[in-house]
Scaffold this motif. Sequence first.
Motif, PDB file in Angstrom:
ATOM      1  N   ALA A   2       0.829  -1.205   0.000  1.00 45.12           N
ATOM      2  CA  ALA A   2       0.000   0.000   0.000  1.00 45.12           C
ATOM      3  C   ALA A   2       0.863   1.254   0.000  1.00 45.12           C
ATOM      4  O   ALA A   2       1.823   1.358   0.761  1.00 45.12           O
ATOM      5  CB  ALA A   2      -0.918  -0.007   1.221  1.00 45.12           C
ATOM      6  N   GLY A   3       0.526   2.203  -0.856  1.00 44.02           N
ATOM      7  CA  GLY A   3       1.306   3.435  -0.927  1.00 44.02           C
ATOM      8  C   GLY A   3       0.514   4.535  -1.601  1.00 44.02           C
ATOM      9  O   GLY A   3      -0.454   4.270  -2.315  1.00 44.02           O
ATOM     10  N   ILE A   4       0.915   5.783  -1.321  1.00 46.49           N
ATOM     11  CA  ILE A   4       0.276   6.912  -2.003  1.00 46.49           C
ATOM     12  C   ILE A   4       1.357   7.799  -2.589  1.00 46.49           C
ATOM     13  O   ILE A   4       2.516   7.756  -2.156  1.00 46.49           O
ATOM     14  CB  ILE A   4      -0.613   7.748  -1.052  1.00 46.49           C
ATOM     15  N   GLY A   5       0.975   8.585  -3.574  1.00 45.22           N
ATOM     16  CA  GLY A   5       1.933   9.464  -4.234  1.00 45.22           C
ATOM     17  C   GLY A   5       1.833  10.884  -3.680  1.00 45.22           C
ATOM     18  O   GLY A   5       0.777  11.307  -3.215  1.00 45.22           O
ATOM     19  N   LEU A   6       2.952  11.589  -3.700  1.00 45.31           N
ATOM     20  CA  LEU A   6       2.940  13.006  -3.325  1.00 45.31           C
ATOM     21  C   LEU A   6       4.081  13.666  -4.078  1.00 45.31           C
ATOM     22  O   LEU A   6       5.233  13.260  -3.944  1.00 45.31           O
ATOM     23  CB  LEU A   6       3.134  13.175  -1.812  1.00 45.31           C
ATOM     24  N   ALA A   7       3.735  14.675  -4.876  1.00 41.88           N
ATOM     25  CA  ALA A   7       4.763  15.340  -5.675  1.00 41.88           C
ATOM     26  C   ALA A   7       4.782  16.823  -5.334  1.00 41.88           C
ATOM     27  O   ALA A   7       3.810  17.362  -4.808  1.00 41.88           O
ATOM     28  CB  ALA A   7       4.465  15.142  -7.159  1.00 41.88           C
ATOM     29  N   GLY A   8       5.905  17.466  -5.635  1.00 41.11           N
ATOM     30  CA  GLY A   8       5.996  18.909  -5.406  1.00 41.11           C
ATOM     31  C   GLY A   8       7.151  19.249  -4.483  1.00 41.11           C
ATOM     32  O   GLY A   8       7.704  18.385  -3.817  1.00 41.11           O
ATOM     33  N   ALA A   9       7.478  20.548  -4.456  1.00 41.53           N
ATOM     34  CA  ALA A   9       8.675  20.998  -3.750  1.00 41.53           C
ATOM     35  C   ALA A   9       8.588  20.768  -2.241  1.00 41.53           C
ATOM     36  O   ALA A   9       7.497  20.778  -1.671  1.00 41.53           O
ATOM     37  CB  ALA A   9       8.902  22.484  -4.027  1.00 41.53           C
ATOM     38  N   PHE A  10       9.745  20.579  -1.639  1.00 37.22           N
ATOM     39  CA  PHE A  10       9.820  20.350  -0.199  1.00 37.22           C
ATOM     40  C   PHE A  10       9.171  21.499   0.580  1.00 37.22           C
ATOM     41  O   PHE A  10       8.407  21.291   1.510  1.00 37.22           O
ATOM     42  CB  PHE A  10      11.288  20.192   0.210  1.00 37.22           C
ATOM     43  N   LEU A  11       9.487  22.734   0.173  1.00 36.53           N
ATOM     44  CA  LEU A  11       8.980  23.881   0.942  1.00 36.53           C
ATOM     45  C   LEU A  11       7.490  24.098   0.750  1.00 36.53           C
ATOM     46  O   LEU A  11       6.863  24.823   1.504  1.00 36.53           O
ATOM     47  CB  LEU A  11       9.764  25.149   0.587  1.00 36.53           C
ATOM     48  N   ASP A  12       6.920  23.456  -0.258  1.00 35.40           N
ATOM     49  CA  ASP A  12       5.460  23.528  -0.422  1.00 35.40           C
ATOM     50  C   ASP A  12       4.753  22.397   0.317  1.00 35.40           C
ATOM     51  O   ASP A  12       3.532  22.367   0.398  1.00 35.40           O
ATOM     52  CB  ASP A  12       5.091  23.435  -1.912  1.00 35.40           C
ATOM     53  N   THR A  13       5.530  21.434   0.798  1.00 38.14           N
ATOM     54  CA  THR A  13       4.930  20.269   1.453  1.00 38.14           C
ATOM     55  C   THR A  13       4.620  20.614   2.912  1.00 38.14           C
ATOM     56  O   THR A  13       5.519  20.970   3.667  1.00 38.14           O
ATOM     57  CB  THR A  13       5.909  19.072   1.398  1.00 38.14           C
ATOM     58  N   THR A  14       3.359  20.509   3.270  1.00 41.42           N
ATOM     59  CA  THR A  14       2.960  20.871   4.637  1.00 41.42           C
ATOM     60  C   THR A  14       3.210  19.707   5.587  1.00 41.42           C
ATOM     61  O   THR A  14       3.463  18.574   5.163  1.00 41.42           O
ATOM     62  CB  THR A  14       1.456  21.201   4.696  1.00 41.42           C
ATOM     63  N   VAL A  15       3.098  20.013   6.871  1.00 41.52           N
ATOM     64  CA  VAL A  15       3.260  18.972   7.881  1.00 41.52           C
ATOM     65  C   VAL A  15       2.201  17.892   7.673  1.00 41.52           C
ATOM     66  O   VAL A  15       2.472  16.696   7.777  1.00 41.52           O
ATOM     67  CB  VAL A  15       3.144  19.584   9.297  1.00 41.52           C
ATOM     68  N   ALA A  16       0.987  18.345   7.326  1.00 42.45           N
ATOM     69  CA  ALA A  16      -0.090  17.376   7.095  1.00 42.45           C
ATOM     70  C   ALA A  16       0.239  16.467   5.916  1.00 42.45           C
ATOM     71  O   ALA A  16      -0.023  15.258   5.949  1.00 42.45           O
ATOM     72  CB  ALA A  16      -1.401  18.114   6.853  1.00 42.45           C
ATOM     73  N   ASP A  17       0.834  17.061   4.870  1.00 44.19           N
ATOM     74  CA  ASP A  17       1.230  16.245   3.708  1.00 44.19           C
ATOM     75  C   ASP A  17       2.238  15.178   4.125  1.00 44.19           C
ATOM     76  O   ASP A  17       2.141  14.017   3.734  1.00 44.19           O
ATOM     77  CB  ASP A  17       1.877  17.129   2.625  1.00 44.19           C
ATOM     78  N   TRP A  18       3.225  15.619   4.913  1.00 43.24           N
ATOM     79  CA  TRP A  18       4.268  14.695   5.374  1.00 43.24           C
ATOM     80  C   TRP A  18       3.657  13.559   6.187  1.00 43.24           C
ATOM     81  O   TRP A  18       3.975  12.389   6.006  1.00 43.24           O
ATOM     82  CB  TRP A  18       5.301  15.430   6.238  1.00 43.24           C
ATOM     83  N   ASP A  19       2.768  13.967   7.089  1.00 42.21           N
ATOM     84  CA  ASP A  19       2.110  12.976   7.943  1.00 42.21           C
ATOM     85  C   ASP A  19       1.442  11.907   7.104  1.00 42.21           C
ATOM     86  O   ASP A  19       1.570  10.721   7.363  1.00 42.21           O
ATOM     87  CB  ASP A  19       1.027  13.663   8.798  1.00 42.21           C
ATOM     88  N   LYS A  20       0.712  12.396   6.098  1.00 46.87           N
ATOM     89  CA  LYS A  20      -0.095  11.488   5.301  1.00 46.87           C
ATOM     90  C   LYS A  20       0.788  10.504   4.530  1.00 46.87           C
ATOM     91  O   LYS A  20       0.557   9.287   4.551  1.00 46.87           O
ATOM     92  CB  LYS A  20      -0.935  12.322   4.329  1.00 46.87           C
ATOM     93  N   VAL A  21       1.812  11.031   3.898  1.00 44.35           N
ATOM     94  CA  VAL A  21       2.624  10.153   3.038  1.00 44.35           C
ATOM     95  C   VAL A  21       3.461   9.183   3.881  1.00 44.35           C
ATOM     96  O   VAL A  21       3.611   8.014   3.543  1.00 44.35           O
ATOM     97  CB  VAL A  21       3.479  10.984   2.046  1.00 44.35           C
ATOM     98  N   LEU A  22       3.969   9.679   5.009  1.00 46.58           N
ATOM     99  CA  LEU A  22       4.784   8.790   5.858  1.00 46.58           C
ATOM    100  C   LEU A  22       3.898   7.743   6.543  1.00 46.58           C
ATOM    101  O   LEU A  22       4.306   6.602   6.743  1.00 46.58           O
ATOM    102  CB  LEU A  22       5.548   9.593   6.912  1.00 46.58           C
ATOM    103  N   ARG A  23       2.689   8.166   6.885  1.00 47.54           N
ATOM    104  CA  ARG A  23       1.767   7.276   7.576  1.00 47.54           C
ATOM    105  C   ARG A  23       1.487   6.028   6.726  1.00 47.54           C
ATOM    106  O   ARG A  23       1.564   4.900   7.211  1.00 47.54           O
ATOM    107  CB  ARG A  23       0.475   8.048   7.828  1.00 47.54           C
ATOM    108  N   VAL A  24       1.176   6.253   5.467  1.00 48.20           N
ATOM    109  CA  VAL A  24       0.848   5.106   4.604  1.00 48.20           C
ATOM    110  C   VAL A  24       2.124   4.416   4.123  1.00 48.20           C
ATOM    111  O   VAL A  24       2.311   3.210   4.316  1.00 48.20           O
ATOM    112  CB  VAL A  24       0.010   5.561   3.390  1.00 48.20           C
ATOM    113  N   ASN A  25       3.017   5.204   3.503  1.00 53.00           N
ATOM    114  CA  ASN A  25       4.165   4.590   2.816  1.00 53.00           C
ATOM    115  C   ASN A  25       5.183   3.983   3.771  1.00 53.00           C
ATOM    116  O   ASN A  25       5.789   2.960   3.459  1.00 53.00           O
ATOM    117  CB  ASN A  25       4.859   5.628   1.931  1.00 53.00           C
TER     118      ASN A  25
END
Lengths: 569, 273
Positions: free
Chosen positions: A386-409
């Motif tokens: 199971a995995g999800i994709g997330l693209a885009g610059a590091f500085l545009d990535t929010t804490v919530a984005d990080w949480d979500k991608v790390l949580r699943v992946n």
Amino acid sequence: MSAHRVRSGEVSLAAWAQGPEDAPVVLLAHGYPDTHEVWAGVAGILAARYRVLTYDVRGCGESSAPASEGGYTLEALRGDLLAVLEALAPGKPVHLVGHDWGAIQHWETATEPGTPLASFTAISGPCLDHVGHWARGLLKHPGASLEQLLKSWYVLAFQPPLLGRALWRTLGRAWPTVLRRLEGIESPALPEGFSADAQRGVGLYRQNMLQRLLKPRVRRAQCPVQLVTPLGDHFVSPHLADAAEPFVEQLWRREVEGGHWIVRTAPERVARWIAEWVDFREGGPESHALQQARVHGPRPGPLAVVTGAGSGIGRETALALAESGCRVVIADLDGAAAQRTAQLCSLVGAEATPVVVDVGDAAAMERFAAAVEREHGVPDVVINNAGIGLAGAFLDTTVADWDKVLRVNLWGVIHGSRLFGRQMVARGQGGHIVNVASMAAFTPSKMLPAYSTSKAAVLMLTECLRAELAGDGIGVSAICPGIIDTPITGATRFVGQTAAQQERSRTEAQRLYRKRNFTPRQVAARVMEAVQRDLAVVPVAPEAHGAHLLSRLSPALMRRLAKLELTPH
Amino acid sequence: MNDRADQLQRFTEVQQLAYRCVESVAEELDPGITEKQAATLLTDWLEREGIDDWFHRPFAWFGDRTAFAGRWHPLKFFPSSRRLEPGMPFILDVAPVKGGVAADVGYAGSLGKNPILELLLADLAEYRSLIVRLVNERVPFAEISRRVDVLAARHGYEVRHRAYPFGVLAHLVTPVEQGPRQGSVGGFGIRTLTELGRQAWAARREGWSPLWNAQSNHPPVPGIWAVEPHLAFRGVGAKFEELLVVDEAGARWLDDDLPHVRRWTQAARGVAA
């Protein structure tokens, strides 16, 4: 624990009983050169639920020795067993468990009409008559025969009148070192009389081995038999378990990870195998592991668990496993998708169970893993996909984005690996864990910082876990696919973009991935290969191989490439 | 009756004729028959009905050839010596020309039971309603192709119309001038090819194509389109092919009285009852 003396012909045997008196009786028979102490760990665990009997074989430990080597015939040894049973469990059906010579000698009782045994578990100890018949088929299995012959050098060495005893006079002192080197056993100081016991015990070989091997009788088991075959046994090759098949009608055979002295090195596991077996013979349900251990009759296929199996690589891997004969547990966040995969798996003839689970939810994963073990058994193969994709610059990535991608992946892989890995280790019959990482794991890119980080973590986790579980016969593989046409691209979030831009980016990415035309089915084929050949890191598709190679050859070039805008905007 | 209604009526009749042909030949398929023999049966059946020409010569695919399995190339479309065995799926595809109009139909079945085929055939209903709905929403053809792919991925199917020449999900079927037969090249009637070529040339200047595939980045174009979603799973392929009418009023299937549609209706009724 109560200690007893039991007279059997010319010898006096030391015997022990522990556990509730009205519980099913389990007798643990030790091998050579051991005493009943070899069972201490297993007996302690079993005594909570069973009446556990042990005794020292004649000439060992606290039992007295026969006057001459002639007292070591199978007939005499059988008499000892009957005497112990008569004294400590008269008239009760007995589940006998033998290790090494404890098994070899008691095949004699298990194959005797009117046997008092309710069941027989033989750990690393074949019936000599069965081996005699098996050995006559030398031409049918020359490799297996040679392997066993090399493991049995000592059997021949024990045959001349004085050589065996002389060998033990020397070997006796070195025995703790031998055990440590071969099996990793840190044994306490040798018991008093060890060397003398061992020298006397050569009689077991001299009185029985060649006689039975050269002139085997037809001995059919008179009770159900469970064979436990450690795959890392230095003395008994797993092939010898084949020898029993023609002579045992009700036969179960567990191939387990471990060495010859598994009763000492893994007492919890051995106790569980015995308990499962005894409960089954006493009328309880046949455990999943036992069902898979059936030698005669229908045997359920290996069990596989695949997460994210509702689509893409997960679904195709589930199908490939189903086609190879596995039962498959289909886990996905999307119930309808999981259901669909299960339907497709059953169309190719497999038993498939869809389950809705969020791999990033620790509590949910714990419930899931427990339910799988309860309802289907311990998985043989786990695919953490199971995995999800997330693209885009590091500085545009929010804490919530990080949480979500790390949580699943990442957390999804951590939970799947830790929960099922623990089950596999406890079961002791090996297994395989595949973690689906990505080519992004070794390809830095300013386009995919969060996704790549999560996948790099998965790759490292996989390599660490592989080292940790190697000793348990559990393989751990990382799959690193390149550009694969899967639904993940259509669901990838592009940070730092408006909704309309995101939609465009997704469509463009999908178009690119479709044009690349590398299918999830091709990835699934590589996953199967990783499981079958126990591969460590498996890049899939040429671009993944290229990136893998380049990341080693020229990290500087990889860093330069990381600055490129490769994905469409 | 005005010309247009008359023309649609003729399209409907040819399509009915073509479906009667595949249904009746499907009934006759016995174990051991080859694709070539089946194609001959299709040809003879339609010739007996007095058709004028072929949009394309009949195709018959058996077994995993219904899924265009293995290394596929255009020559493999032609009927082979593959024999039909019990449980095998088959596809019959005919395209007769009669009365100045053509139909192009595809029919999937199996000799005896085939559970995979049954699922594919049942699921094809979703593609039929999806396609007409999206055309009515004036979604570009390329996007419709993509949405069909997404649905197929959700179902777990391979999209096998990608193996057709130019990977078409559909192609235009135009009225043809009546006249003597001009023979065929590569299975396609010369008249068809000429007509398609002419169409393609004209369409190119207008920015569209008579071949509807993943590259058709334009809204739906009026005309009669033969739509042929072709899906496969594990060596079993299935398709339907029928005519979709696209005009100013929107899009609709030319005729709902077709074998696959009747089967879905019956199944739905069975579920409701």
